[in-house]
Design a protein around this motif. Sequence first.
Motif, PDB file in Angstrom:
ATOM      1  N   UNK A   1       0.824  -1.198   0.000  1.00 25.56           N
ATOM      2  CA  UNK A   1       0.000   0.000   0.000  1.00 25.56           C
ATOM      3  C   UNK A   1       0.865   1.259   0.000  1.00 25.56           C
ATOM      4  N   UNK A   2       1.917   1.242   0.794  1.00 22.00           N
ATOM      5  CA  UNK A   2       2.831   2.386   0.867  1.00 22.00           C
ATOM      6  C   UNK A   2       3.555   2.596  -0.465  1.00 22.00           C
ATOM      7  N   UNK A   3       3.901   1.500  -1.144  1.00 18.06           N
ATOM      8  CA  UNK A   3       4.554   1.598  -2.454  1.00 18.06           C
ATOM      9  C   UNK A   3       3.617   2.235  -3.471  1.00 18.06           C
ATOM     10  N   UNK A   4       2.340   1.874  -3.430  1.00 17.07           N
ATOM     11  CA  UNK A   4       1.364   2.517  -4.316  1.00 17.07           C
ATOM     12  C   UNK A   4       1.311   4.024  -4.055  1.00 17.07           C
ATOM     13  N   UNK A   5       1.399   4.406  -2.786  1.00 17.90           N
ATOM     14  CA  UNK A   5       1.379   5.822  -2.439  1.00 17.90           C
ATOM     15  C   UNK A   5       2.587   6.552  -3.022  1.00 17.90           C
ATOM     16  N   UNK A   6       3.779   5.948  -2.905  1.00 24.37           N
ATOM     17  CA  UNK A   6       4.994   6.559  -3.462  1.00 24.37           C
ATOM     18  C   UNK A   6       4.900   6.633  -4.984  1.00 24.37           C
ATOM     19  N   UNK A   7       4.340   5.594  -5.616  1.00 24.90           N
ATOM     20  CA  UNK A   7       4.167   5.601  -7.065  1.00 24.90           C
ATOM     21  C   UNK A   7       3.191   6.691  -7.503  1.00 24.90           C
ATOM     22  N   UNK A   8       2.166   6.944  -6.690  1.00 22.15           N
ATOM     23  CA  UNK A   8       1.228   8.024  -6.994  1.00 22.15           C
ATOM     24  C   UNK A   8       1.936   9.377  -6.921  1.00 22.15           C
ATOM     25  N   UNK A   9       2.820   9.542  -5.944  1.00 21.69           N
ATOM     26  CA  UNK A   9       3.601  10.782  -5.850  1.00 21.69           C
ATOM     27  C   UNK A   9       4.512  10.927  -7.065  1.00 21.69           C
ATOM     28  N   UNK A  10       5.102   9.823  -7.502  1.00 19.57           N
ATOM     29  CA  UNK A  10       5.939   9.844  -8.707  1.00 19.57           C
ATOM     30  C   UNK A  10       5.147  10.330  -9.907  1.00 19.57           C
ATOM     31  N   UNK A  11       3.931   9.833 -10.092  1.00 14.77           N
ATOM     32  CA  UNK A  11       3.097  10.266 -11.222  1.00 14.77           C
ATOM     33  C   UNK A  11       2.669  11.728 -11.071  1.00 14.77           C
ATOM     34  N   UNK A  12       2.410  12.142  -9.822  1.00 10.69           N
ATOM     35  CA  UNK A  12       2.033  13.541  -9.571  1.00 10.69           C
ATOM     36  C   UNK A  12       3.150  14.483 -10.003  1.00 10.69           C
TER      37      UNK A  12
ATOM     38  N   UNK B   1      -2.703   5.453 -16.075  1.00 12.81           N
ATOM     39  CA  UNK B   1      -3.713   4.415 -16.170  1.00 12.81           C
ATOM     40  C   UNK B   1      -3.295   3.102 -15.531  1.00 12.81           C
ATOM     41  N   UNK B   2      -2.082   2.641 -15.836  1.00 10.01           N
ATOM     42  CA  UNK B   2      -1.620   1.356 -15.299  1.00 10.01           C
ATOM     43  C   UNK B   2      -1.591   1.378 -13.782  1.00 10.01           C
ATOM     44  N   UNK B   3      -1.031   2.461 -13.236  1.00  8.22           N
ATOM     45  CA  UNK B   3      -0.928   2.572 -11.782  1.00  8.22           C
ATOM     46  C   UNK B   3      -2.306   2.594 -11.135  1.00  8.22           C
ATOM     47  N   UNK B   4      -3.241   3.321 -11.742  1.00  7.11           N
ATOM     48  CA  UNK B   4      -4.579   3.432 -11.184  1.00  7.11           C
ATOM     49  C   UNK B   4      -5.297   2.077 -11.208  1.00  7.11           C
ATOM     50  N   UNK B   5      -5.084   1.289 -12.280  1.00  8.01           N
ATOM     51  CA  UNK B   5      -5.697  -0.040 -12.367  1.00  8.01           C
ATOM     52  C   UNK B   5      -5.159  -0.943 -11.269  1.00  8.01           C
ATOM     53  N   UNK B   6      -3.855  -0.871 -10.999  1.00  7.60           N
ATOM     54  CA  UNK B   6      -3.255  -1.688  -9.942  1.00  7.60           C
ATOM     55  C   UNK B   6      -3.847  -1.351  -8.587  1.00  7.60           C
ATOM     56  N   UNK B   7      -4.052  -0.057  -8.325  1.00  9.65           N
ATOM     57  CA  UNK B   7      -4.653   0.361  -7.059  1.00  9.65           C
ATOM     58  C   UNK B   7      -6.070  -0.192  -6.939  1.00  9.65           C
ATOM     59  N   UNK B   8      -6.804  -0.192  -8.058  1.00 12.75           N
ATOM     60  CA  UNK B   8      -8.162  -0.739  -8.041  1.00 12.75           C
ATOM     61  C   UNK B   8      -8.145  -2.228  -7.704  1.00 12.75           C
ATOM     62  N   UNK B   9      -7.213  -2.989  -8.307  1.00 11.45           N
ATOM     63  CA  UNK B   9      -7.099  -4.415  -7.985  1.00 11.45           C
ATOM     64  C   UNK B   9      -6.868  -4.606  -6.489  1.00 11.45           C
ATOM     65  N   UNK B  10      -5.923  -3.828  -5.958  1.00 14.70           N
ATOM     66  CA  UNK B  10      -5.525  -3.981  -4.558  1.00 14.70           C
ATOM     67  C   UNK B  10      -6.655  -3.606  -3.615  1.00 14.70           C
ATOM     68  N   UNK B  11      -7.290  -2.457  -3.875  1.00 15.36           N
ATOM     69  CA  UNK B  11      -8.291  -1.936  -2.944  1.00 15.36           C
ATOM     70  C   UNK B  11      -9.647  -2.617  -3.095  1.00 15.36           C
ATOM     71  N   UNK B  12     -10.008  -3.028  -4.318  1.00 14.27           N
ATOM     72  CA  UNK B  12     -11.336  -3.607  -4.531  1.00 14.27           C
ATOM     73  C   UNK B  12     -11.488  -4.938  -3.810  1.00 14.27           C
ATOM     74  N   UNK B  13     -10.512  -5.831  -3.974  1.00 10.04           N
ATOM     75  CA  UNK B  13     -10.625  -7.128  -3.315  1.00 10.04           C
ATOM     76  C   UNK B  13     -10.530  -6.979  -1.796  1.00 10.04           C
ATOM     77  N   UNK B  14      -9.762  -5.966  -1.334  1.00 11.31           N
ATOM     78  CA  UNK B  14      -9.701  -5.687   0.099  1.00 11.31           C
ATOM     79  C   UNK B  14     -11.046  -5.181   0.600  1.00 11.31           C
TER      80      UNK B  14
END
Length: 316
Positions: free
Chosen positions: A116-127, A246-259
């Motif tokens: 989850x923290x890695x997704x957050x850092x990746x979001x900052x990278x895209x920002x 797009x790719x990063x956002x899809x990965x977050x959806x996979x992670x958060x949706x099943x959770x």
Amino acid sequence: MTTNQNGNISTDVSDFLLNCFARSPSWQLSISLPLSLLFLLAMGANGILLITIRLEASLHEPMYYLLSILSLLDIVLCLTVIPKVLAIFWFDLKSIGFYACFLQMFIMNCFHAMESCTFMVMAYDRYVAICHPLRYPSIITDQFVVKAAIFILARNVISTVPIPILSSRLHYCGRNVIENCICANMSVCSLSCDDVTINGPYQFAGGWTLLGTDLILIFLSYSLILQAVLRLKAEGAMAKALSTCGSHFILILFFSTILLVFVLTHVVKKKVSPDVPVLLNVLHHVIPAALNPIVYGVRTQEIKQGIGRLLDRAWY
């Protein structure tokens, strides 16, 4: 044999038995094949991605280093959970050592938080890449990735290590059958004859503080990205900017949706079979891991080209 503070006789437990799908035993056979295929896909796809990023000089950039961290986390999570689950399904090897159980508990809690923290850092990278493109090379550097990796490791190890420690220090009064496929914290703690009121709230508060903070920062990053994209005037600039996210956002959806589905089944657990949350807990360790590298491989041109060159060298 000891007596705990409540006066109950406590027998030392040397191992636990993982009783998968106690109420739906037919599930074991029906999901063992797709689960094994997902496991092989996750291991193979993440392995290819790591090798490609390692060998292709054009991919030696911070964004791909972060993706490598995500792949490593997925591989460890899969190896921690899925082989043991398949051993239970195929060979009825339900026993797991006392300390091995709490080690599995620690890795599951810690590595999910690290992901989850890695997704957050990746979001900052895209920002930074979209909102401050001229400053991107000076902000997102190799040193930034090293510092981010240290932060991801330190924050989540310190936050999650009390969970298995608290559980392992409880007295277990002879009962050792865990009604789960994995050593989930509360499934294990329910076997104890001690007061476990602190275990559940700590995991709930700690988990949602970590995941909640990450999700809020990810949402904030994408809100700022969306605002910046809507201001773009150049033809095709909006599509290109959205494609990079797009790719990063899809990965977050996979992670958060099943959770989210897993959490909702616990909320309405009286209306669903108790085995459903158990199944979702297992799938949460393999489905995102299998899909993450595929999404990036399909949607990222540089990775597709890198894999192609790698296959060409291997073929010839």
